[in-house]
Design a protein around this motif. Sequence first.
Motif, PDB file in Angstrom:
ATOM      1  N   LEU A  53     -68.446  10.909  -0.894  1.00  0.00           N
ATOM      2  CA  LEU A  53     -67.284  10.118  -0.494  1.00  0.00           C
ATOM      3  C   LEU A  53     -67.000   9.009  -1.500  1.00  0.00           C
ATOM      4  O   LEU A  53     -65.842   8.718  -1.816  1.00  0.00           O
ATOM      5  N   ILE A  54     -68.051   8.373  -2.016  1.00  0.00           N
ATOM      6  CA  ILE A  54     -67.864   7.317  -3.011  1.00  0.00           C
ATOM      7  C   ILE A  54     -67.190   7.878  -4.254  1.00  0.00           C
ATOM      8  O   ILE A  54     -66.219   7.313  -4.780  1.00  0.00           O
ATOM      9  N   GLN A  55     -67.699   8.992  -4.760  1.00  0.00           N
ATOM     10  CA  GLN A  55     -67.150   9.557  -5.994  1.00  0.00           C
ATOM     11  C   GLN A  55     -65.768  10.176  -5.786  1.00  0.00           C
ATOM     12  O   GLN A  55     -64.996  10.297  -6.743  1.00  0.00           O
ATOM     13  N   MET A  56     -65.440  10.549  -4.544  1.00  0.00           N
ATOM     14  CA  MET A  56     -64.088  11.051  -4.276  1.00  0.00           C
ATOM     15  C   MET A  56     -63.037   9.998  -4.569  1.00  0.00           C
ATOM     16  O   MET A  56     -61.879  10.325  -4.862  1.00  0.00           O
ATOM     17  N   ASN A  57     -63.426   8.739  -4.489  1.00  0.00           N
ATOM     18  CA  ASN A  57     -62.507   7.669  -4.853  1.00  0.00           C
ATOM     19  C   ASN A  57     -62.019   7.853  -6.280  1.00  0.00           C
ATOM     20  O   ASN A  57     -60.816   7.819  -6.562  1.00  0.00           O
ATOM     21  N   GLY A  58     -62.965   8.063  -7.216  1.00  0.00           N
ATOM     22  CA  GLY A  58     -62.599   8.268  -8.605  1.00  0.00           C
ATOM     23  C   GLY A  58     -61.747   9.505  -8.805  1.00  0.00           C
ATOM     24  O   GLY A  58     -60.813   9.511  -9.623  1.00  0.00           O
ATOM     25  N   VAL A  59     -62.042  10.570  -8.053  1.00  0.00           N
ATOM     26  CA  VAL A  59     -61.287  11.819  -8.194  1.00  0.00           C
ATOM     27  C   VAL A  59     -59.850  11.652  -7.697  1.00  0.00           C
ATOM     28  O   VAL A  59     -58.878  11.983  -8.403  1.00  0.00           O
ATOM     29  N   LEU A  60     -59.692  11.118  -6.482  1.00  0.00           N
ATOM     30  CA  LEU A  60     -58.356  10.986  -5.906  1.00  0.00           C
ATOM     31  C   LEU A  60     -57.493  10.001  -6.687  1.00  0.00           C
ATOM     32  O   LEU A  60     -56.316  10.265  -6.976  1.00  0.00           O
ATOM     33  N   SER A 109     -70.760   6.348 -13.807  1.00  0.00           N
ATOM     34  CA  SER A 109     -71.931   5.774 -13.135  1.00  0.00           C
ATOM     35  C   SER A 109     -72.738   6.819 -12.371  1.00  0.00           C
ATOM     36  O   SER A 109     -73.922   6.610 -12.100  1.00  0.00           O
ATOM     37  N   ALA A 110     -72.116   7.946 -12.005  1.00  0.00           N
ATOM     38  CA  ALA A 110     -72.811   8.950 -11.187  1.00  0.00           C
ATOM     39  C   ALA A 110     -74.017   9.552 -11.912  1.00  0.00           C
ATOM     40  O   ALA A 110     -75.152   9.470 -11.405  1.00  0.00           O
ATOM     41  N   PHE A 134     -75.431   8.368 -14.552  1.00  0.00           N
ATOM     42  CA  PHE A 134     -76.260   7.222 -14.923  1.00  0.00           C
ATOM     43  C   PHE A 134     -77.163   6.820 -13.763  1.00  0.00           C
ATOM     44  O   PHE A 134     -78.365   6.572 -13.930  1.00  0.00           O
ATOM     45  N   ASP A 135     -76.606   6.793 -12.552  1.00  0.00           N
ATOM     46  CA  ASP A 135     -77.383   6.422 -11.371  1.00  0.00           C
ATOM     47  C   ASP A 135     -78.465   7.455 -11.088  1.00  0.00           C
ATOM     48  O   ASP A 135     -79.604   7.113 -10.736  1.00  0.00           O
ATOM     49  N   ASN A 136     -78.133   8.732 -11.253  1.00  0.00           N
ATOM     50  CA  ASN A 136     -79.112   9.787 -11.005  1.00  0.00           C
ATOM     51  C   ASN A 136     -80.282   9.667 -11.981  1.00  0.00           C
ATOM     52  O   ASN A 136     -81.458   9.778 -11.596  1.00  0.00           O
ATOM     53  N   TRP A 137     -79.958   9.427 -13.260  1.00  0.00           N
ATOM     54  CA  TRP A 137     -81.022   9.252 -14.259  1.00  0.00           C
ATOM     55  C   TRP A 137     -81.854   8.017 -13.950  1.00  0.00           C
ATOM     56  O   TRP A 137     -83.085   8.038 -14.067  1.00  0.00           O
ATOM     57  N   THR A 146     -73.977  -1.561 -10.770  1.00  0.00           N
ATOM     58  CA  THR A 146     -73.042  -2.558 -11.287  1.00  0.00           C
ATOM     59  C   THR A 146     -71.830  -1.886 -11.928  1.00  0.00           C
ATOM     60  O   THR A 146     -70.684  -2.297 -11.712  1.00  0.00           O
ATOM     61  N   LEU A 147     -72.089  -0.837 -12.713  1.00  0.00           N
ATOM     62  CA  LEU A 147     -70.982  -0.089 -13.317  1.00  0.00           C
ATOM     63  C   LEU A 147     -70.111   0.547 -12.251  1.00  0.00           C
ATOM     64  O   LEU A 147     -68.868   0.512 -12.329  1.00  0.00           O
ATOM     65  N   LEU A 148     -70.738   1.116 -11.235  1.00  0.00           N
ATOM     66  CA  LEU A 148     -69.991   1.707 -10.125  1.00  0.00           C
ATOM     67  C   LEU A 148     -69.137   0.656  -9.424  1.00  0.00           C
ATOM     68  O   LEU A 148     -67.962   0.881  -9.120  1.00  0.00           O
ATOM     69  N   SER A 149     -69.722  -0.509  -9.184  1.00  0.00           N
ATOM     70  CA  SER A 149     -69.011  -1.567  -8.482  1.00  0.00           C
ATOM     71  C   SER A 149     -67.844  -2.088  -9.310  1.00  0.00           C
ATOM     72  O   SER A 149     -66.748  -2.331  -8.776  1.00  0.00           O
TER      73      SER A 149
END
Length: 396
Positions: A66-73, A122-123, A125-128, A145-148
């Motif tokens: 849901l968070i990453q859907m923001n970037g997609v939409l 950030s996705a 990056f966060d996983n790594w 921080t990058l995501l925010s």
Amino acid sequence: MADSIPLGQPFQARLNAQTSASVESIPWTIWCVFAGIISSTVGGLWDISWHMSIGRDTFWTPAHILIQMNGVLVGIACGYMILTTTFGGDAAGQSNSVKIWGFRGPLGAFIATWGCVAMLTSAPFDNWWHNAYGLDVKIVSPPHTLLSLGSFAIKVGALALMAGLMNRAQPEVKRKLTWLSVFVGAVCVTQLGLILTIPTWPVNMHTAQCYLAVAIAIPAVLMGPAWGVAKRWACTQVAATYTVILLVFQWILPLIPAEPKLGPVYQHVTHLIPLRFPLLFIVPAFFLDLLWTKTEQWGRWKLAAVSGPVFALSFLAVQWPFANFLMLPAARNWFFGMAYFAYFDPAGLLYDPYKFQIAEKTPGEFWIMMAAAVLVSVITTRLAFAWGDWMRRMRR
């Protein structure tokens, strides 16, 4: 048609007429951006609860998606706006745009597009980061921080997009855009409030550091969008919407079953754990709205010099005694949420979760930091007015 532009006019006259052409409906791209912001808000609050209740078991949780859907939409909507404005040959659209790196589009679309890139970057990056440094980390980490930053840029871009339309819109459309802007402003307050989770935790509410942190982060996002929409009681409405958002999640999340998948487990958890009761920003927002009805024509620095202390001192006056209440058994229920603890929280084992922490070593240090909070609130309030005035002037 009433909005037709005679081609016989000189080019500059036609351009000015196009720029001032009335907006008669909300474009689908705005609704797409708005849907992305809602998706991110739901996902963000759900994700924090997931970490507090279950732990980080995989990147592909529903909350992360849901968070990453923001970037997609938002990327789809802003990409469409920029590409159609650049290559579509729409003179009216181009007149209401800016040019960046050879592309044309609304300024808000470019700001939000940067936010999309930051969020999607950030996705991985966060996983790594989790694989390298542990499955569960603090709220403020480099990838978070990058995501925010990306998420906040999307909200700023959305507010700019809506401001540009609002300032050219028919009354009914303007009213709808105003309410959408109020909601996005409330989400901005929610996001900054989440970043302040540690300094504003109930046990820290009798420290000057708590009120300094609030003075640094909140006035700009609370007052800026409210000032920008130029609507009576907008600041109260932003704060009230923020309060409703957090209360809805506080009351709904515990209804969803969950159990920890990581250790050590200090608390018996059987459902999703919500965050604490929302901060009482609605009280200073109310006093600010009262103040602004009499002082809107003041110079901006003079208005900030009064509004900043009104925010800081009224928030202190209400949050300090309310924190006393939150420490009492009467607050340990579903309504106020003071009986919930994350699975990894050693509350009751290593510390008393209903005892205030002391951060300042002396009364002098406490009062110096409180004075700093009042001073900082003037500066951040002035930034809020600058942001709001920018939104009021926005046309592109």
